[in-house]
Design an enzyme around this catalytic site. Structure first.
Site, mmCIF file in Angstrom:
data_model
loop_
_atom_site.group_PDB
_atom_site.id
_atom_site.type_symbol
_atom_site.label_atom_id
_atom_site.label_comp_id
_atom_site.label_asym_id
_atom_site.label_seq_id
_atom_site.Cartn_x
_atom_site.Cartn_y
_atom_site.Cartn_z
ATOM 1 N N GLY A 140 13.823 71.452 13.851
ATOM 2 C CA GLY A 140 14.288 71.994 12.583
ATOM 3 C C GLY A 140 14.021 71.053 11.424
ATOM 4 C CD GLU A 176 17.869 72.681 9.902
ATOM 5 O OE1 GLU A 176 18.981 72.614 10.446
ATOM 6 O OE2 GLU A 176 17.063 73.592 10.127
ATOM 7 N N GLY A 228 7.948 70.797 -19.531
ATOM 8 C CA GLY A 228 8.829 70.686 -20.681
ATOM 9 C C GLY A 228 9.863 71.789 -20.699
ATOM 10 C CD GLU A 287 23.255 60.988 2.201
ATOM 11 O OE1 GLU A 287 22.869 60.793 1.031
ATOM 12 O OE2 GLU A 287 23.198 62.110 2.758
ATOM 13 C CD GLN A 338 10.995 65.637 -17.889
ATOM 14 O OE1 GLN A 338 11.931 66.202 -17.336
ATOM 15 N NE2 GLN A 338 11.093 65.120 -19.102
ATOM 16 C CB SER A 352 20.639 80.462 6.830
ATOM 17 O OG SER A 352 20.725 79.429 5.879
#
Length: 417
Positions: free
Chosen positions: A277, A399, A375, A403, A372, A194
């Protein structure tokens, strides 16, 4: 003006300076007094700092959020306005110009700013992480050179850890730095960086020793260094208000004095930076989710179906209640983790990992649910809820992927003590 404190100031004094430098304010609806009010649990000084950030989000970030996204604009002047309020080096010490606030204060600030533009706030949070690593581990010469510029955002910073072949397994990075005379010569590449091409200094993790974490060092590479180059600008799903690309080092020469810490300390520096971070990016998720709930609530009160406004349908009432509960639970976890960092809690790594895992996933769900509720309108770029959803999706990846957050938490629980 930038906040470059010559002496330690109280939080109240900081608040006074922040307010003095802010343009006339417009009050931003944040459901004040409701169960999701982000001011709950904060002290008076923190509430004042939060209000400054919310006002800046309303007046400067929110009106430009969609344009910056659509046109992929890196908003330099707006970033420097944020820095003039003390948001360029929030939790750096005041010795060389940092604002000197806590990690909890920073979390409050980043949540508030992200209600205006999550993508831009995310870059500010990365910049802050880099500034802290320099302030915490670099020599006084490097600190005095860079912290004032980073605090004012006269200069921008990028964090360079991930490589094309080294993501979650960060200790396997292969970008090398070899001594040659008074310089290091770097070779390799970093991915998904970034601010690449716009930043003025790159905090680079590179290999100065043997394989594994203990062979990694941290070196500052300045923009314009011979051998430093950038790949094409990546086309991203979100986070479009700041660029990302490959950063390449081809016999890139950097003075040895640009070493941060000592050789072999780089991986530790990188991981300690990432603890903060993770709190930062989770805080950005909180702000986007809060804004998404506000927009969904407003839509429910005006949109009619079957002759009634949406807020009269119990299913949508329950959905809104679930979103609010997810937000508050996430905020409590993030602030608890930020406090653990401030207090140097031995469980801080696991607590930061838990907070990042929970908050980024739950807040993404909140943004998705808000879309949602809108709509078909939610799928149009005329409405901001789709942007909150796009910008928060990557928070589950960067960061440290979620997992890896699960791995860190499990490792902590299974460790014999």
């Amino acid at each position: 003006m930038a906040l470059r404190f010559r002496q330690r100031r109280t939080a109240a004094q900081i608040c006074h300076i922040l307010h003095r430098n802010l343009a006339p304010r417009q009050k931003r609806c944040i459901l004040t007094g409701s169960s999701i009010d982000p001011a709950h649990g904060l002290g008076d000084d923190q509430r004042q700092i939060q209000q400054v950030a919310l006002d800046f989000a309303q007046n400067e970030l929110a009106p430009n959020m969609q344009q910056w996204d659509a046109e992929e604009i890196f908003p330099v002047e707006s970033l420097r306005k944020a820095a003039s309020l003390g948001f360029g080096a929030v939790y750096c010490s005041d010795q060389f110009g940092g604002t000197g606030l806590s990690r909890l204060d920073a979390s409050v600030i980043f949540e508030a700013l992200a209600t205006g533009c999550c993508s831009t706030t995310a870059y500010i949070s990365i910049h802050n992480m880099c500034a802290w690593m320099i302030d915490k581990f670099a020599s006084d010469d490097l600190r005095s050179k860079w912290i004032p510029k980073l605090a004012s955002m006269e200069a921008f910073a990028s964090y360079c850890l991930t490589e094309p072949g080294a993501g979650s397994d960060a200790a396997s990075l292969i970008t090398s730095a070899k001594k040659d005379g008074q310089d290091y010569v770097l070779n390799g590449a970093k991915a998904f960086i970034s601010g690449a091409g716009k930043s003025d200094v790159y905090v680079v993790m590179c290999r100065t020793g043997d394989q594994g974490a203990k062979g990694v060092s941290c070196i500052l590479v300045e923009k314009g260094s011979p051998g430093l180059s950038f790949g094409k600008k990546e086309k991203k799903v979100g986070w479009n208000s700041h660029p990302a690309s490959i950063v390449s080092f081809d016999d890139c020469r950097v003075p040895q004095r640009n070493l941060v810490g000592v050789e072999g300390q780089g991986f530790s520096i990188a991981m300690r930076g990432l603890n903060g971070g993770r709190i930062n990016v989770a805080s950005c998720s909180l702000g986007a989710a809060l804004a998404a709930i506000q927009h969904a609530r407003g839509h429910m009160k005006v949109r009619k179906q079957f002759g009634k406004t949406l807020d009269s349908f119990q299913y949508l009432q329950f959905r809104l209640a679930e979103m609010a509960t997810q937000l508050v639970a996430s905020r409590l976890m993030v602030r608890n983790a930020a406090t653990s960092l401030d207090n140097k809690d031995p469980n801080a790594v696991a607590l930061c990992s838990m907070a990042k895992l929970f908050a980024t996933e739950e807040c993404f769900k909140i943004c998705n649910d808000a879309m949602q509720i809108f709509g078909g309108y939610g799928y149009l770029k005329d409405y901001p809820v789709q942007q909150y959803m796009r910008d928060t999706r990557v928070h589950c990846i960067l960061e440290g992927t979620n997992e890896i957050m699960r791995l860190l938490v499990a490792r902590d629980i299974l460790t014999e003590r």
